[in-house]
Design a protein around this motif. Structure first.
Motif, PDB file in Angstrom:
ATOM      1  N   PRO A  78     -10.160   3.390  -0.322  1.00 10.39           N
ATOM      2  CA  PRO A  78      -9.272   3.461   0.850  1.00 10.39           C
ATOM      3  C   PRO A  78      -8.373   2.225   0.874  1.00 10.39           C
ATOM      4  O   PRO A  78      -8.776   1.163   0.385  1.00 10.39           O
ATOM      5  CB  PRO A  78     -10.241   3.441   2.036  1.00 10.39           C
ATOM      6  CG  PRO A  78     -11.613   3.436   1.501  1.00 10.39           C
ATOM      7  CD  PRO A  78     -11.570   3.259   0.015  1.00 10.39           C
ATOM      8  N   LEU A  79      -7.182   2.357   1.401  1.00 11.75           N
ATOM      9  CA  LEU A  79      -6.226   1.232   1.397  1.00 11.75           C
ATOM     10  C   LEU A  79      -5.771   0.963   2.823  1.00 11.75           C
ATOM     11  O   LEU A  79      -5.435   1.894   3.552  1.00 11.75           O
ATOM     12  CB  LEU A  79      -5.041   1.612   0.509  1.00 11.75           C
ATOM     13  CG  LEU A  79      -3.962   0.574   0.219  1.00 11.75           C
ATOM     14  CD1 LEU A  79      -3.283   0.914  -1.113  1.00 11.75           C
ATOM     15  CD2 LEU A  79      -2.899   0.480   1.291  1.00 11.75           C
ATOM     16  N   ASP A  80      -5.800  -0.312   3.211  1.00 10.11           N
ATOM     17  CA  ASP A  80      -5.299  -0.677   4.539  1.00 10.11           C
ATOM     18  C   ASP A  80      -3.919  -1.301   4.366  1.00 10.11           C
ATOM     19  O   ASP A  80      -3.789  -2.383   3.804  1.00 10.11           O
ATOM     20  CB  ASP A  80      -6.278  -1.657   5.206  1.00 10.11           C
ATOM     21  CG  ASP A  80      -5.948  -1.854   6.682  1.00 10.11           C
ATOM     22  OD1 ASP A  80      -5.229  -0.991   7.257  1.00 10.11           O
ATOM     23  OD2 ASP A  80      -6.388  -2.860   7.256  1.00 10.11           O
ATOM     24  N   PHE A  81      -2.915  -0.594   4.829  1.00 11.12           N
ATOM     25  CA  PHE A  81      -1.532  -1.062   4.687  1.00 11.12           C
ATOM     26  C   PHE A  81      -1.192  -1.916   5.909  1.00 11.12           C
ATOM     27  O   PHE A  81      -1.198  -1.419   7.027  1.00 11.12           O
ATOM     28  CB  PHE A  81      -0.598   0.146   4.583  1.00 11.12           C
ATOM     29  CG  PHE A  81       0.787  -0.198   4.145  1.00 11.12           C
ATOM     30  CD1 PHE A  81       1.117  -0.235   2.803  1.00 11.12           C
ATOM     31  CD2 PHE A  81       1.770  -0.502   5.081  1.00 11.12           C
ATOM     32  CE1 PHE A  81       2.395  -0.566   2.391  1.00 11.12           C
ATOM     33  CE2 PHE A  81       3.050  -0.842   4.680  1.00 11.12           C
ATOM     34  CZ  PHE A  81       3.359  -0.865   3.332  1.00 11.12           C
ATOM     35  N   THR A  82      -0.910  -3.207   5.687  1.00  9.07           N
ATOM     36  CA  THR A  82      -0.638  -4.102   6.824  1.00  9.07           C
ATOM     37  C   THR A  82       0.627  -4.904   6.588  1.00  9.07           C
ATOM     38  O   THR A  82       1.064  -5.086   5.444  1.00  9.07           O
ATOM     39  CB  THR A  82      -1.792  -5.119   7.021  1.00  9.07           C
ATOM     40  OG1 THR A  82      -1.864  -5.939   5.840  1.00  9.07           O
ATOM     41  CG2 THR A  82      -3.129  -4.433   7.242  1.00  9.07           C
ATOM     42  N   GLN A  83       1.166  -5.405   7.688  1.00  7.28           N
ATOM     43  CA  GLN A  83       2.348  -6.264   7.582  1.00  7.28           C
ATOM     44  C   GLN A  83       2.006  -7.552   6.818  1.00  7.28           C
ATOM     45  O   GLN A  83       2.802  -8.044   6.024  1.00  7.28           O
ATOM     46  CB  GLN A  83       2.854  -6.597   8.982  1.00  7.28           C
ATOM     47  CG  GLN A  83       4.142  -7.405   8.925  1.00  7.28           C
ATOM     48  CD  GLN A  83       4.698  -7.699  10.298  1.00  7.28           C
ATOM     49  OE1 GLN A  83       4.503  -6.931  11.226  1.00  7.28           O
ATOM     50  NE2 GLN A  83       5.403  -8.803  10.425  1.00  7.28           N
ATOM     51  N   LYS A  84       0.788  -8.034   7.056  1.00  4.89           N
ATOM     52  CA  LYS A  84       0.374  -9.276   6.378  1.00  4.89           C
ATOM     53  C   LYS A  84       0.363  -9.062   4.854  1.00  4.89           C
ATOM     54  O   LYS A  84       0.822  -9.921   4.093  1.00  4.89           O
ATOM     55  CB  LYS A  84      -1.023  -9.659   6.879  1.00  4.89           C
ATOM     56  CG  LYS A  84      -1.486 -10.997   6.410  1.00  4.89           C
ATOM     57  CD  LYS A  84      -2.595 -11.526   7.339  1.00  4.89           C
ATOM     58  CE  LYS A  84      -3.356 -12.653   6.671  1.00  4.89           C
ATOM     59  NZ  LYS A  84      -4.315 -12.165   5.651  1.00  4.89           N
ATOM     60  N   ALA A  85      -0.143  -7.910   4.430  1.00  2.00           N
ATOM     61  CA  ALA A  85      -0.184  -7.630   2.984  1.00  2.00           C
ATOM     62  C   ALA A  85       1.229  -7.545   2.421  1.00  2.00           C
ATOM     63  O   ALA A  85       1.508  -8.014   1.308  1.00  2.00           O
ATOM     64  CB  ALA A  85      -0.942  -6.329   2.729  1.00  2.00           C
TER      65      ALA A  85
END
Ligand code: AMP
Ligand code: ZN
Length: 478
Positions: free
Chosen positions: A318-325
């Motif tokens: 699973p992938l967590d797409f974040t602004q930080k990334a």
């Protein structure tokens, strides 16, 4: 010629990580389910595109660019398309053409190569009808109330891909069951069209027009472009059941083959900021919004940074797409770009990529390990290792990251930070010039451009081939 590491992939069909052995090394064949074109692609839709683009690049490296056929379809007949076209008051054709062009433009911006073939469902209706006729003739499908249904009871190992028995599926089924189905799990191959809906003359002696079910579209397009059996079939994990299970059933039963694709690959799901993406939660993001609209973090993002975030996690996880990334990815690409500029090297797409990169990718597309290899090369390059700098540049080119765009965006941001008033004034003049051009007032448009040029500011127009839109950027004349 260096020896290639052997490619291993995790096959959903066997639930094992296996060495990949193509049916025909001279023509390695891969099918990936493409978009249903009724709206902008969201960031989750971009994940399979980017993941299978990396696999496409790797297969081309391992077997030769002319020995890989990659098919990614466009689903342009679907109930969601009909509903959206009616809601917008546009023709189905206009909606699907516009959306397909937007999809292609967005995926190019993410560095994805075009697949070898991008077939449209509406151009393969005859293939679908022929397949349906074969299934009925072979006792695997039946006609009921203007529909053609696949008879799951006719296939001994239906459910093998998803690992479910028909009994489990029946117990778990929450779907409303149409009375004309022999078994609740039987699925639609063809259904009647109401007036105003897209339709084609029906197969199997059914009167009136109808249209295909979703699953038969992929079976027919895969057979047409790749043959009755092929090497790799991919898509998101949500497609394993029912879509891929039903593709397998249709293809195997109509061709009389033991498999459809020998290797099935599924990417894990993407979440945004730790939550399932949904319109109601307000965390639904399209690729277009990230690239062109100041939606996330009040700014736009380079395609390469989005691509890097999608590759920082191995495709099955699973992938967590974040602004930080995204911020981290952009910073990393900027650092690599500056390092390569200092080292005076540029990436070569035709060069042999570094061995550690290939080894990581051949290990079930271990992209986090591949990125770690790039970090290692960057460290060595910083220490003065020229070969490592060249390797880093080649690895970045191989993985499809467009550093020039990252640089252009950060230079524009720097210029804006250095002189925000000037930036705002130039942006306003660009907007005026666009308005003049839209009104076909070429004289005024040229006057604005020339006035800026007299101040040492150069405008650059780039036309997006797919959508025809022109984007204008500016820089100080050197
Ligand atoms: P769809 O248009 O819903 O059929 O989806 C197109 C492709 O995107 C399929 O391969 C889906 O499995 C994939 N997909 C859709 N949503 C996500 C998500 N949130 N994360 C990863 N892949 C997704
Ligand atoms: Zn499909």
């Amino acid at each position: 010629m260096p020896i290639s590491p052997s490619l291993k992939l995790t096959n959903t069909l066997t639930r094992a990580k296996e060495p990949f052995v193509p049916e025909d090394e001279a023509n390695v064949r891969m099918y990936v389910c493409g978009p249903t074109v009724y709206d902008y692609a969201h960031i989750g839709n971009a994940r399979p595109v980017v993941v299978f683009d990396v696999l496409f690049r790797l297969l081309r490296r391992l077997y030769g660019a002319n020995h890989v056929t990659y098919v990614r379809n466009i689903t342009d007949v679907d109930d969601k398309i009909n509903a959206r076209a009616a809601q917008e008051g546009v023709s189905i054709r206009d909606l699907t053409e516009r959306t397909a062009a937007q999809f292609q433009a967005d995926m190019h911006a993410l560095g994805a190569l075009d697949p070898s073939v991008e077939p449209r469902a509406t151009e393969h209706i005859e293939d679908m009808k022929a397949m349906i006729e074969t299934l009925v003739a072979g006792g695997h499908a039946y006609v009921a109330e203007g529909h053609v249904l696949f008879d799951v009871g006719s296939m001994a190992d239906y459910g093998k891909l998803s690992g479910r028995s028909v009994e489990d599926m029946q117990a778990g089924a929450r779907v409303e069951v149409a009375p004309y189905k022999k078994d609740p799990m039987d699925f639609v191959l063809w259904k009647p069209s109401k007036p105003g809906e897209p339709g084609w003359p029906s197969p199997c002696g059914i009167a009136g027009d109808g249209r295909p079910g979703w699953h038969i579209e992929c079976s027919a397009m895969a057979a047409r472009h790749l043959g009755q059996t092929f090497d790799i079939h991919g898509g998101g994990v949500d497609l394993v059941f029912p879509h891929h299970e039903n593709e397998v059933a249709q293809s195997r039963c109509s061709h009389g083959t033991a498999v459809m694709a020998r290797v099935w690959l599924h990417n894990g799901f993407l979440q945004v900021e730790g939550e399932k993406m949904s319109k109601s939660l307000g965390n639904f993001i399209t690729v277009h919004e990230l690239l062109e609209e100041e939606k996330l973090g009040g700014r736009t993002w380079p395609g390469a940074a989005i691509r890097l975030v999608l590759l920082m996690t191995q495709y099955r996880q699973p992938l967590d797409f974040t602004q930080k990334a995204l911020e981290e990815a952009e910073g990393l690409l900027q650092k690599w770009d500056q390092l390569l500029a200092r080292s005076g090297v540029t990436g070569r797409t035709d060069a042999e990529p570094p061995e550690e990169l290939l080894a990581a990718l051949c290990d079930d597309l271990n992209t986090p390990r591949a990125i770690a290899a790039l970090h290692g090369l960057a460290r060595a390059a910083r220490g003065g290792d020229a070969a490592a700098a060249q390797g880093l540049a080649d690895a970045i080119a191989f993985l499809g990251f467009d550093l020039a765009e990252v640089r252009a965006r950060s230079e524009a941001a720097k210029a804006e930070a250095a002189d925000p008033e000037l930036a705002a004034r130039v942006e306003a003049l660009i907007a005026e010039r666009n308005a003049a051009r839209a009104a076909r007032d070429w004289g005024e448009a040229d006057r604005i451009r020339d006035a800026l040029a007299a101040e040492g500011i150069v405008l650059k127009d780039t036309r997006d081939k797919a959508t025809g839109t022109v984007e204008t950027t500016w820089e100080r004349a050197q």
